[in-house]
Scaffold this motif. Structure first.
Motif, PDB file in Angstrom:
ATOM      1  N   LEU A  48       0.823  -1.201   0.000  1.00 13.16           N
ATOM      2  CA  LEU A  48       0.000   0.000   0.000  1.00 13.16           C
ATOM      3  C   LEU A  48       0.866   1.264   0.000  1.00 13.16           C
ATOM      4  O   LEU A  48       0.578   2.219  -0.733  1.00 13.16           O
ATOM      5  N   LEU A  49       1.928   1.272   0.780  1.00 14.21           N
ATOM      6  CA  LEU A  49       2.822   2.439   0.805  1.00 14.21           C
ATOM      7  C   LEU A  49       3.503   2.645  -0.545  1.00 14.21           C
ATOM      8  O   LEU A  49       3.644   3.780  -1.012  1.00 14.21           O
ATOM      9  N   LEU A  50       3.917   1.560  -1.171  1.00 16.86           N
ATOM     10  CA  LEU A  50       4.540   1.683  -2.490  1.00 16.86           C
ATOM     11  C   LEU A  50       3.532   2.123  -3.547  1.00 16.86           C
ATOM     12  O   LEU A  50       3.884   2.843  -4.491  1.00 16.86           O
ATOM     13  N   TYR A  51       2.267   1.710  -3.409  1.00 18.26           N
ATOM     14  CA  TYR A  51       1.217   2.182  -4.320  1.00 18.26           C
ATOM     15  C   TYR A  51       1.108   3.705  -4.247  1.00 18.26           C
ATOM     16  O   TYR A  51       1.051   4.385  -5.273  1.00 18.26           O
ATOM     17  N   PHE A  52       1.092   4.235  -3.018  1.00 20.67           N
ATOM     18  CA  PHE A  52       0.998   5.687  -2.864  1.00 20.67           C
ATOM     19  C   PHE A  52       2.254   6.390  -3.362  1.00 20.67           C
ATOM     20  O   PHE A  52       2.178   7.484  -3.923  1.00 20.67           O
ATOM     21  N   ALA A  53       3.413   5.771  -3.184  1.00 20.34           N
ATOM     22  CA  ALA A  53       4.667   6.378  -3.659  1.00 20.34           C
ATOM     23  C   ALA A  53       4.696   6.445  -5.186  1.00 20.34           C
ATOM     24  O   ALA A  53       5.062   7.476  -5.768  1.00 20.34           O
ATOM     25  N   VAL A  54       4.294   5.375  -5.845  1.00 24.61           N
ATOM     26  CA  VAL A  54       4.250   5.375  -7.317  1.00 24.61           C
ATOM     27  C   VAL A  54       3.184   6.347  -7.807  1.00 24.61           C
ATOM     28  O   VAL A  54       3.384   7.061  -8.791  1.00 24.61           O
ATOM     29  N   GLY A  55       2.063   6.419  -7.112  1.00 28.85           N
ATOM     30  CA  GLY A  55       1.014   7.375  -7.474  1.00 28.85           C
ATOM     31  C   GLY A  55       1.482   8.815  -7.328  1.00 28.85           C
ATOM     32  O   GLY A  55       1.164   9.669  -8.170  1.00 28.85           O
ATOM     33  N   ALA A  56       2.237   9.100  -6.274  1.00 22.13           N
ATOM     34  CA  ALA A  56       2.772  10.455  -6.088  1.00 22.13           C
ATOM     35  C   ALA A  56       3.760  10.794  -7.197  1.00 22.13           C
ATOM     36  O   ALA A  56       3.749  11.916  -7.727  1.00 22.13           O
ATOM     37  N   LEU A  57       4.599   9.825  -7.567  1.00 27.04           N
ATOM     38  CA  LEU A  57       5.523  10.048  -8.669  1.00 27.04           C
ATOM     39  C   LEU A  57       4.770  10.297  -9.976  1.00 27.04           C
ATOM     40  O   LEU A  57       5.129  11.189 -10.745  1.00 27.04           O
ATOM     41  N   ALA A  58       3.720   9.536 -10.214  1.00 26.95           N
ATOM     42  CA  ALA A  58       2.924   9.733 -11.430  1.00 26.95           C
ATOM     43  C   ALA A  58       2.280  11.115 -11.452  1.00 26.95           C
ATOM     44  O   ALA A  58       2.233  11.766 -12.507  1.00 26.95           O
ATOM     45  N   GLN A  59       1.818  11.565 -10.305  1.00 23.88           N
ATOM     46  CA  GLN A  59       1.203  12.890 -10.258  1.00 23.88           C
ATOM     47  C   GLN A  59       2.247  13.983 -10.499  1.00 23.88           C
ATOM     48  O   GLN A  59       1.980  14.959 -11.195  1.00 23.88           O
ATOM     49  N   VAL A  60       3.429  13.820  -9.950  1.00 23.76           N
ATOM     50  CA  VAL A  60       4.506  14.785 -10.193  1.00 23.76           C
ATOM     51  C   VAL A  60       4.847  14.837 -11.678  1.00 23.76           C
ATOM     52  O   VAL A  60       5.013  15.921 -12.258  1.00 23.76           O
ATOM     53  N   LEU A  61       4.946  13.674 -12.312  1.00 30.57           N
ATOM     54  CA  LEU A  61       5.243  13.644 -13.744  1.00 30.57           C
ATOM     55  C   LEU A  61       4.126  14.280 -14.563  1.00 30.57           C
ATOM     56  O   LEU A  61       4.386  14.957 -15.565  1.00 30.57           O
ATOM     57  N   GLU A  62       2.873  14.079 -14.134  1.00 33.56           N
ATOM     58  CA  GLU A  62       1.750  14.688 -14.862  1.00 33.56           C
ATOM     59  C   GLU A  62       1.763  16.203 -14.734  1.00 33.56           C
ATOM     60  O   GLU A  62       1.534  16.915 -15.713  1.00 33.56           O
ATOM     61  N   VAL A  63       2.018  16.687 -13.544  1.00 34.08           N
ATOM     62  CA  VAL A  63       2.091  18.137 -13.340  1.00 34.08           C
ATOM     63  C   VAL A  63       3.242  18.726 -14.148  1.00 34.08           C
ATOM     64  O   VAL A  63       3.109  19.791 -14.758  1.00 34.08           O
ATOM     65  N   ARG A  64       4.354  18.000 -14.179  1.00 34.95           N
ATOM     66  CA  ARG A  64       5.515  18.471 -14.941  1.00 34.95           C
ATOM     67  C   ARG A  64       5.222  18.506 -16.439  1.00 34.95           C
ATOM     68  O   ARG A  64       5.674  19.406 -17.153  1.00 34.95           O
ATOM     69  N   ALA A  65       4.452  17.554 -16.928  1.00 32.45           N
ATOM     70  CA  ALA A  65       4.174  17.482 -18.360  1.00 32.45           C
ATOM     71  C   ALA A  65       3.060  18.423 -18.794  1.00 32.45           C
ATOM     72  O   ALA A  65       3.107  18.968 -19.895  1.00 32.45           O
ATOM     73  N   HIS A  66       2.053  18.609 -17.943  1.00 33.55           N
ATOM     74  CA  HIS A  66       0.861  19.360 -18.365  1.00 33.55           C
ATOM     75  C   HIS A  66       0.627  20.650 -17.592  1.00 33.55           C
ATOM     76  O   HIS A  66      -0.286  21.401 -17.927  1.00 33.55           O
ATOM     77  N   GLY A  67       1.370  20.874 -16.544  1.00 36.37           N
ATOM     78  CA  GLY A  67       1.172  22.096 -15.773  1.00 36.37           C
ATOM     79  C   GLY A  67       0.203  21.942 -14.622  1.00 36.37           C
ATOM     80  O   GLY A  67       0.240  22.700 -13.669  1.00 36.37           O
ATOM     81  N   SER A  68      -0.695  20.966 -14.682  1.00 34.30           N
ATOM     82  CA  SER A  68      -1.608  20.673 -13.578  1.00 34.30           C
ATOM     83  C   SER A  68      -2.052  19.216 -13.691  1.00 34.30           C
ATOM     84  O   SER A  68      -1.992  18.625 -14.763  1.00 34.30           O
ATOM     85  N   ALA A  69      -2.492  18.688 -12.571  1.00 31.40           N
ATOM     86  CA  ALA A  69      -2.948  17.296 -12.551  1.00 31.40           C
ATOM     87  C   ALA A  69      -4.451  17.260 -12.773  1.00 31.40           C
ATOM     88  O   ALA A  69      -5.196  18.089 -12.243  1.00 31.40           O
ATOM     89  N   TYR A  70      -4.896  16.312 -13.558  1.00 33.28           N
ATOM     90  CA  TYR A  70      -6.323  16.143 -13.806  1.00 33.28           C
ATOM     91  C   TYR A  70      -6.967  15.565 -12.556  1.00 33.28           C
ATOM     92  O   TYR A  70      -6.475  14.583 -12.000  1.00 33.28           O
ATOM     93  N   PRO A  71      -8.081  16.145 -12.066  1.00 30.52           N
ATOM     94  CA  PRO A  71      -8.723  15.617 -10.852  1.00 30.52           C
ATOM     95  C   PRO A  71      -9.300  14.220 -11.106  1.00 30.52           C
ATOM     96  O   PRO A  71      -9.923  13.976 -12.149  1.00 30.52           O
ATOM     97  N   GLN A  72      -9.092  13.314 -10.156  1.00 27.88           N
ATOM     98  CA  GLN A  72      -9.546  11.929 -10.296  1.00 27.88           C
ATOM     99  C   GLN A  72     -10.632  11.620  -9.274  1.00 27.88           C
ATOM    100  O   GLN A  72     -10.635  12.167  -8.169  1.00 27.88           O
ATOM    101  N   ASN A  73     -11.511  10.700  -9.643  1.00 27.73           N
ATOM    102  CA  ASN A  73     -12.554  10.217  -8.735  1.00 27.73           C
ATOM    103  C   ASN A  73     -12.125   8.881  -8.141  1.00 27.73           C
ATOM    104  O   ASN A  73     -11.070   8.338  -8.469  1.00 27.73           O
ATOM    105  N   TRP A  74     -12.958   8.314  -7.296  1.00 29.09           N
ATOM    106  CA  TRP A  74     -12.626   7.069  -6.612  1.00 29.09           C
ATOM    107  C   TRP A  74     -12.456   5.910  -7.590  1.00 29.09           C
ATOM    108  O   TRP A  74     -11.687   4.981  -7.310  1.00 29.09           O
ATOM    109  N   GLU A  75     -13.123   5.952  -8.749  1.00 26.42           N
ATOM    110  CA  GLU A  75     -13.003   4.865  -9.720  1.00 26.42           C
ATOM    111  C   GLU A  75     -11.571   4.730 -10.238  1.00 26.42           C
ATOM    112  O   GLU A  75     -11.077   3.625 -10.450  1.00 26.42           O
TER     113      GLU A  75
END
Length: 110
Positions: A48-75
């Motif tokens: 679970l901790l590694l899931y959140f770490a990879v998710g945080a990295l993905a969000q950082v990469l998305e912000v870096r590529a697009h300028g902002s992160a797209y809001p996500q829902n629970w799905e």
């Protein structure tokens, strides 16, 4: 690096990270457990901790590529967590099914 290559690298990183809890016996990769063997609950917590770490990295990469992160829902989080658990299956098989069979075979032959 193209965006497609970044996605493949992130998926590869997620696959490796999902299998790490099943490959190492140290709790959080640092502390050796008291009995010498890490139990399944610790492995799930690390997963679970590694899931959140990879998710945080993905969000950082998305912000870096697009300028902002797209809001996500629970799905989105339910789907990515399920994918992360599926990625962890080879490590689970190695730790609990394949290694257990090898230990039983060694005990029978001895």
């Amino acid at each position: 690096m193209t965006q497609t290559a970044g996605v493949y690298i992130l998926l590869g990183l997620a696959f490796v990270a999902a299998n790490l809890p099943f490959l190492f016996e140290r709790v959080l990769f640092v502390v050796r457990p008291a009995g010498g063997v890490k139990n399944f609950a610790w492995r799930l917590l690390e997963l679970l901790l590694l899931y959140f770490a990879v998710g945080a990295l993905a969000q950082v990469l998305e912000v870096r590529a697009h300028g902002s992160a797209y809001p996500q829902n629970w799905e989105f989080y339910a789907t990515t967590l399920s994918l992360f658990i599926v990625f962890a299956y080879p490590g689970f098989v190695y730790r609990y099914l394949w290694q257990g069979r090898r230990r039983r075979a060694a005990a029978v032959s001895a």
